[in-house]
Design a protein around this motif. Sequence first.
Motif, PDB file in Angstrom:
ATOM      1  N   ILE A  16       0.843  -1.199   0.000  1.00 44.75           N
ATOM      2  CA  ILE A  16       0.000   0.000   0.000  1.00 44.75           C
ATOM      3  C   ILE A  16       0.876   1.246   0.000  1.00 44.75           C
ATOM      4  O   ILE A  16       0.673   2.159  -0.802  1.00 44.75           O
ATOM      5  CB  ILE A  16      -0.946   0.002   1.223  1.00 44.75           C
ATOM      6  N   VAL A  17       1.847   1.276   0.905  1.00 45.79           N
ATOM      7  CA  VAL A  17       2.730   2.437   1.042  1.00 45.79           C
ATOM      8  C   VAL A  17       3.501   2.706  -0.246  1.00 45.79           C
ATOM      9  O   VAL A  17       3.668   3.856  -0.663  1.00 45.79           O
ATOM     10  CB  VAL A  17       3.688   2.247   2.247  1.00 45.79           C
ATOM     11  N   ARG A  18       3.960   1.639  -0.905  1.00 42.55           N
ATOM     12  CA  ARG A  18       4.731   1.795  -2.150  1.00 42.55           C
ATOM     13  C   ARG A  18       3.844   2.067  -3.362  1.00 42.55           C
ATOM     14  O   ARG A  18       4.350   2.282  -4.457  1.00 42.55           O
ATOM     15  CB  ARG A  18       5.568   0.539  -2.398  1.00 42.55           C
ATOM     16  N   GLY A  19       2.535   2.025  -3.170  1.00 40.35           N
ATOM     17  CA  GLY A  19       1.620   2.296  -4.282  1.00 40.35           C
ATOM     18  C   GLY A  19       1.426   1.117  -5.214  1.00 40.35           C
ATOM     19  O   GLY A  19       0.940   1.277  -6.326  1.00 40.35           O
ATOM     20  N   GLN A  20       1.786  -0.081  -4.758  1.00 43.15           N
ATOM     21  CA  GLN A  20       1.622  -1.268  -5.593  1.00 43.15           C
ATOM     22  C   GLN A  20       0.173  -1.739  -5.637  1.00 43.15           C
ATOM     23  O   GLN A  20      -0.200  -2.486  -6.534  1.00 43.15           O
ATOM     24  CB  GLN A  20       2.523  -2.403  -5.093  1.00 43.15           C
ATOM     25  N   GLU A  59      -8.594  -0.409   4.403  1.00 39.17           N
ATOM     26  CA  GLU A  59      -9.693  -0.991   5.178  1.00 39.17           C
ATOM     27  C   GLU A  59      -9.526  -2.506   5.305  1.00 39.17           C
ATOM     28  O   GLU A  59      -9.757  -3.077   6.374  1.00 39.17           O
ATOM     29  CB  GLU A  59     -11.037  -0.651   4.527  1.00 39.17           C
ATOM     30  N   ASP A  60      -9.122  -3.140   4.218  1.00 36.50           N
ATOM     31  CA  ASP A  60      -8.893  -4.584   4.255  1.00 36.50           C
ATOM     32  C   ASP A  60      -7.749  -4.941   5.204  1.00 36.50           C
ATOM     33  O   ASP A  60      -7.797  -5.963   5.895  1.00 36.50           O
ATOM     34  CB  ASP A  60      -8.612  -5.129   2.853  1.00 36.50           C
ATOM     35  N   LEU A  61      -6.724  -4.095   5.245  1.00 36.20           N
ATOM     36  CA  LEU A  61      -5.609  -4.319   6.164  1.00 36.20           C
ATOM     37  C   LEU A  61      -6.102  -4.275   7.612  1.00 36.20           C
ATOM     38  O   LEU A  61      -5.739  -5.124   8.427  1.00 36.20           O
ATOM     39  CB  LEU A  61      -4.500  -3.291   5.946  1.00 36.20           C
ATOM     40  N   ILE A  62      -6.952  -3.320   7.917  1.00 34.69           N
ATOM     41  CA  ILE A  62      -7.510  -3.205   9.265  1.00 34.69           C
ATOM     42  C   ILE A  62      -8.324  -4.448   9.605  1.00 34.69           C
ATOM     43  O   ILE A  62      -8.210  -5.002  10.706  1.00 34.69           O
ATOM     44  CB  ILE A  62      -8.344  -1.921   9.403  1.00 34.69           C
ATOM     45  N   VAL A  63      -9.130  -4.901   8.663  1.00 37.52           N
ATOM     46  CA  VAL A  63      -9.922  -6.116   8.881  1.00 37.52           C
ATOM     47  C   VAL A  63      -8.992  -7.305   9.127  1.00 37.52           C
ATOM     48  O   VAL A  63      -9.207  -8.092  10.051  1.00 37.52           O
ATOM     49  CB  VAL A  63     -10.867  -6.392   7.694  1.00 37.52           C
ATOM     50  N   ALA A  64      -7.946  -7.428   8.325  1.00 30.64           N
ATOM     51  CA  ALA A  64      -7.002  -8.541   8.480  1.00 30.64           C
ATOM     52  C   ALA A  64      -6.291  -8.470   9.833  1.00 30.64           C
ATOM     53  O   ALA A  64      -6.050  -9.502  10.466  1.00 30.64           O
ATOM     54  CB  ALA A  64      -5.997  -8.549   7.329  1.00 30.64           C
ATOM     55  N   GLU A  65      -5.957  -7.261  10.282  1.00 37.95           N
ATOM     56  CA  GLU A  65      -5.337  -7.114  11.603  1.00 37.95           C
ATOM     57  C   GLU A  65      -6.308  -7.552  12.700  1.00 37.95           C
ATOM     58  O   GLU A  65      -5.907  -8.229  13.655  1.00 37.95           O
ATOM     59  CB  GLU A  65      -4.903  -5.664  11.826  1.00 37.95           C
ATOM     60  N   GLU A 122      -4.924   2.327  -2.564  1.00 38.66           N
ATOM     61  CA  GLU A 122      -5.093   2.552  -1.129  1.00 38.66           C
ATOM     62  C   GLU A 122      -6.491   2.194  -0.631  1.00 38.66           C
ATOM     63  O   GLU A 122      -6.642   1.686   0.470  1.00 38.66           O
ATOM     64  CB  GLU A 122      -4.802   4.006  -0.783  1.00 38.66           C
ATOM     65  N   HIS A 123      -7.487   2.513  -1.436  1.00 42.22           N
ATOM     66  CA  HIS A 123      -8.857   2.202  -1.015  1.00 42.22           C
ATOM     67  C   HIS A 123      -9.406   1.128  -1.920  1.00 42.22           C
ATOM     68  O   HIS A 123      -9.398   1.316  -3.127  1.00 42.22           O
ATOM     69  CB  HIS A 123      -9.737   3.459  -1.081  1.00 42.22           C
ATOM     70  N   PRO A 124      -9.771  -0.018  -1.446  1.00 35.04           N
ATOM     71  CA  PRO A 124     -10.081  -0.368  -0.056  1.00 35.04           C
ATOM     72  C   PRO A 124      -8.971  -1.117   0.677  1.00 35.04           C
ATOM     73  O   PRO A 124      -9.222  -1.734   1.706  1.00 35.04           O
ATOM     74  CB  PRO A 124     -11.297  -1.264  -0.216  1.00 35.04           C
ATOM     75  N   ALA A 125      -7.752  -1.075   0.169  1.00 33.81           N
ATOM     76  CA  ALA A 125      -6.675  -1.872   0.770  1.00 33.81           C
ATOM     77  C   ALA A 125      -6.434  -1.521   2.239  1.00 33.81           C
ATOM     78  O   ALA A 125      -6.209  -2.420   3.051  1.00 33.81           O
ATOM     79  CB  ALA A 125      -5.387  -1.724  -0.035  1.00 33.81           C
TER      80      ALA A 125
END
Length: 74
Positions: free
Chosen positions: A31-35, A43-49, A38-41
């Motif tokens: 996400i940070v590198r722009g690969q 949000e998905d990261l938060i769900v995965a955490e 960002e949206h919905p990544a």
Amino acid sequence: MREKKRQTLQLKLEILARYGALSLEDLESRIVRGQVVEHPAWEDLIVAENLTTRLGEIDAYLGHLQRAGNDRAQ
């Protein structure tokens, strides 16, 4: 509870697979590198955490049950 654990792990792995990530850290890096978009990544990261946290809670509960069962067997 084992089935709940399996389902939770499956959901987490599906999120990671959606972005071709191997771990939560890998997804965040992508996400940070722009690969990935960002949206919905994010949000998905938060769900995965949250799923990772839930897996830890399930493991603790299963461990407690196992210890209680072992205590009764003795």
